[in-house]
Design a protein around this motif. Structure first.
Motif, PDB file in Angstrom:
ATOM      1  N   GLU A  65       0.810  -1.215   0.000  1.00 44.01           N
ATOM      2  CA  GLU A  65       0.000   0.000   0.000  1.00 44.01           C
ATOM      3  C   GLU A  65       0.845   1.267   0.000  1.00 44.01           C
ATOM      4  O   GLU A  65       0.483   2.268  -0.606  1.00 44.01           O
ATOM      5  N   VAL A  66       1.979   1.249   0.701  1.00 44.71           N
ATOM      6  CA  VAL A  66       2.831   2.439   0.752  1.00 44.71           C
ATOM      7  C   VAL A  66       3.449   2.722  -0.612  1.00 44.71           C
ATOM      8  O   VAL A  66       3.514   3.856  -1.077  1.00 44.71           O
ATOM      9  N   ARG A  67       3.978   1.707  -1.255  1.00 41.50           N
ATOM     10  CA  ARG A  67       4.505   1.768  -2.621  1.00 41.50           C
ATOM     11  C   ARG A  67       5.753   2.637  -2.748  1.00 41.50           C
ATOM     12  O   ARG A  67       6.818   2.140  -3.075  1.00 41.50           O
ATOM     13  N   ALA A  68       5.670   3.949  -2.543  1.00 42.55           N
ATOM     14  CA  ALA A  68       6.845   4.813  -2.724  1.00 42.55           C
ATOM     15  C   ALA A  68       6.670   6.110  -1.945  1.00 42.55           C
ATOM     16  O   ALA A  68       5.548   6.543  -1.691  1.00 42.55           O
ATOM     17  N   VAL A  91       6.740   8.959   8.619  1.00 43.42           N
ATOM     18  CA  VAL A  91       5.821   8.476   9.653  1.00 43.42           C
ATOM     19  C   VAL A  91       4.371   8.763   9.261  1.00 43.42           C
ATOM     20  O   VAL A  91       3.481   7.929   9.477  1.00 43.42           O
ATOM     21  N   ASN A  92       4.110   9.937   8.671  1.00 46.17           N
ATOM     22  CA  ASN A  92       2.746  10.267   8.246  1.00 46.17           C
ATOM     23  C   ASN A  92       2.255   9.331   7.153  1.00 46.17           C
ATOM     24  O   ASN A  92       1.039   9.107   7.016  1.00 46.17           O
ATOM     25  N   THR A  93       3.175   8.794   6.361  1.00 50.07           N
ATOM     26  CA  THR A  93       2.795   7.858   5.311  1.00 50.07           C
ATOM     27  C   THR A  93       2.560   6.462   5.872  1.00 50.07           C
ATOM     28  O   THR A  93       1.544   5.817   5.579  1.00 50.07           O
ATOM     29  N   PHE A  94       3.482   5.982   6.700  1.00 44.51           N
ATOM     30  CA  PHE A  94       3.367   4.630   7.234  1.00 44.51           C
ATOM     31  C   PHE A  94       2.323   4.526   8.351  1.00 44.51           C
ATOM     32  O   PHE A  94       1.706   3.469   8.530  1.00 44.51           O
ATOM     33  N   GLY A  95       2.134   5.613   9.128  1.00 49.06           N
ATOM     34  CA  GLY A  95       1.258   5.541  10.292  1.00 49.06           C
ATOM     35  C   GLY A  95      -0.145   5.026   9.997  1.00 49.06           C
ATOM     36  O   GLY A  95      -0.578   4.023  10.583  1.00 49.06           O
ATOM     37  N   PRO A  96      -0.909   5.679   9.092  1.00 50.29           N
ATOM     38  CA  PRO A  96      -2.272   5.206   8.826  1.00 50.29           C
ATOM     39  C   PRO A  96      -2.312   3.809   8.229  1.00 50.29           C
ATOM     40  O   PRO A  96      -3.241   3.045   8.492  1.00 50.29           O
ATOM     41  N   VAL A  97      -1.299   3.446   7.427  1.00 51.15           N
ATOM     42  CA  VAL A  97      -1.309   2.139   6.761  1.00 51.15           C
ATOM     43  C   VAL A  97      -1.004   1.021   7.762  1.00 51.15           C
ATOM     44  O   VAL A  97      -1.625  -0.045   7.727  1.00 51.15           O
ATOM     45  N   THR A 215      -8.761   4.360  -3.976  1.00 53.33           N
ATOM     46  CA  THR A 215      -7.488   4.974  -3.578  1.00 53.33           C
ATOM     47  C   THR A 215      -7.549   5.360  -2.108  1.00 53.33           C
ATOM     48  O   THR A 215      -8.414   6.131  -1.693  1.00 53.33           O
ATOM     49  N   THR A 216      -6.645   4.819  -1.314  1.00 54.30           N
ATOM     50  CA  THR A 216      -6.651   5.039   0.141  1.00 54.30           C
ATOM     51  C   THR A 216      -6.080   6.414   0.481  1.00 54.30           C
ATOM     52  O   THR A 216      -5.350   7.013  -0.314  1.00 54.30           O
ATOM     53  N   PRO A 217      -6.375   6.917   1.704  1.00 49.41           N
ATOM     54  CA  PRO A 217      -5.773   8.184   2.140  1.00 49.41           C
ATOM     55  C   PRO A 217      -4.247   8.133   2.133  1.00 49.41           C
ATOM     56  O   PRO A 217      -3.592   9.131   1.809  1.00 49.41           O
ATOM     57  N   GLY A 218      -3.679   6.982   2.496  1.00 54.65           N
ATOM     58  CA  GLY A 218      -2.222   6.866   2.467  1.00 54.65           C
ATOM     59  C   GLY A 218      -1.667   7.040   1.070  1.00 54.65           C
ATOM     60  O   GLY A 218      -0.644   7.710   0.868  1.00 54.65           O
ATOM     61  N   ARG A 219      -2.345   6.460   0.087  1.00 53.00           N
ATOM     62  CA  ARG A 219      -1.901   6.606  -1.306  1.00 53.00           C
ATOM     63  C   ARG A 219      -2.086   8.043  -1.776  1.00 53.00           C
ATOM     64  O   ARG A 219      -1.265   8.557  -2.543  1.00 53.00           O
ATOM     65  N   LEU A 220      -3.134   8.727  -1.316  1.00 53.36           N
ATOM     66  CA  LEU A 220      -3.338  10.124  -1.682  1.00 53.36           C
ATOM     67  C   LEU A 220      -2.174  10.987  -1.199  1.00 53.36           C
ATOM     68  O   LEU A 220      -1.736  11.900  -1.904  1.00 53.36           O
ATOM     69  N   GLN A 221      -1.653  10.682  -0.005  1.00 57.69           N
ATOM     70  CA  GLN A 221      -0.484  11.405   0.486  1.00 57.69           C
ATOM     71  C   GLN A 221       0.727  11.149  -0.407  1.00 57.69           C
ATOM     72  O   GLN A 221       1.480  12.063  -0.735  1.00 57.69           O
ATOM     73  N   GLN A 222       0.905   9.901  -0.806  1.00 58.17           N
ATOM     74  CA  GLN A 222       2.030   9.566  -1.669  1.00 58.17           C
ATOM     75  C   GLN A 222       1.923  10.277  -3.015  1.00 58.17           C
ATOM     76  O   GLN A 222       2.925  10.742  -3.574  1.00 58.17           O
TER      77      GLN A 222
END
Length: 263
Positions: A65-68, A91-97, A215-222
């Motif tokens: 899910e994190v991808r990049a 941390v903001n990317t990995f935290g929700p996932v 598309t998850t919120p984590g992916r939106l951040q990415q």
């Protein structure tokens, strides 16, 4: 009189006393060897709980899910300029996932080294280098078979050096343990054109991914980090209402809608 009775009499005890001692010993033994109850016994996940899968599978889902994470931040000082991925960004990317998939990460051992140093301008600083051992726990309570160790370094003029160094060690853990690419262009890559190279993503393709309900919120951040790296945040596209909107504004709005945080 039997052997047992003779032994009891020689020791000044009666057979009844021996039987009482045996009974008491049996009670103590039964109390001592009762296994502790399983905290997960009979547990049924709720609607908001992660799927109860082994830790290695849960961590793999986090990586998928994190991808990049792009190097979207820049340091420019002292004649040095470079792009980097900051602790908060990672941390903001990995935290929700990790929360979604039931992954917990705990520091279980910290070894710190300190020394006094001086900057080029003569300012006194305290340097800290830490080695942190991490335990990665899955939704079922199982852990990865080995402790992961990472190191972090930091300078501080007050008392924050150790905390900063531990934050850097956490960033290293997430990026290396997650094998997280930057999607940046390799500086050693050849500039020779290749006929089978994949074309760069268009603004419309990013718009479609942002609007996709999967598309998850984590992916939106990415996506935001990728667009910043590609200098495409200001690119205008037709949104779901066929109105012109920048990718940056569109992404922020959709992220707010899906997290319940507004714009």
């Amino acid at each position: 009189m039997g052997l047992r009775e003779n032994a009891a009499a020689a020791a000044g005890r009666t057979l009844k006393t021996d039987e009482l001692l045996d009974e008491m010993a049996g009670e103590r033994a039964s109390d001592e060897y009762v296994p502790a109850p399983d905290p997960m016994a009979g547990y049924e996940p709720g609607d908001d709980d992660p799927e109860m899968v082994p830790v290695h599978l849960a961590w793999l889902r986090v990586r998928k899910e994190v991808r990049a994470i792009a190097k979207g931040e820049q340091y420019n000082g002292g004649g040095t300029r470079f792009n980097f991925r900051g602790v908060d960004t990672v941390v903001n990317t990995f935290g929700p996932v990790t929360l979604k998939h039931g992954i917990n990460i705990f520091p279980v051992g910290i070894e710190a080294e300190h020394r006094d140093t001086t900057t080029s301008k003569g300012n006194k600083m305290r340097e800290c280098t830490v080695t942190v051992s991490w335990m990665v726990m899955g939704p079922k309570g199982d852990t990865l078979p080995v402790l992961l160790k990472t190191r972090g370094e930091a300078l501080d003029s007050a008392d924050k050096g150790t905390a900063k160094a531990q934050s850097v060690a956490l960033r290293v853990l997430l990026l290396t343990g997650g094998l997280t690419p930057t999607h940046d262009k390799d500086p050693d890559a050849s500039y020779v054109e290749r006929g089978n190279d994949a074309p760069a993503r268009s603004a419309d393709s990013y718009r479609d991914e942002i609007l996709d309900k999967k598309t998850t919120p984590g992916r939106l951040q990415q996506i935001s980090y990728e667009l910043a790296n590609l200098r495409m945040l200001g690119s205008k596209v037709a949104n779901e209402n066929n109105e012109q909107e920048t990718l940056d504004a569109l992404g922020r709005r959709i992220y707010g809608e899906r997290t319940g945080g507004g714009q």
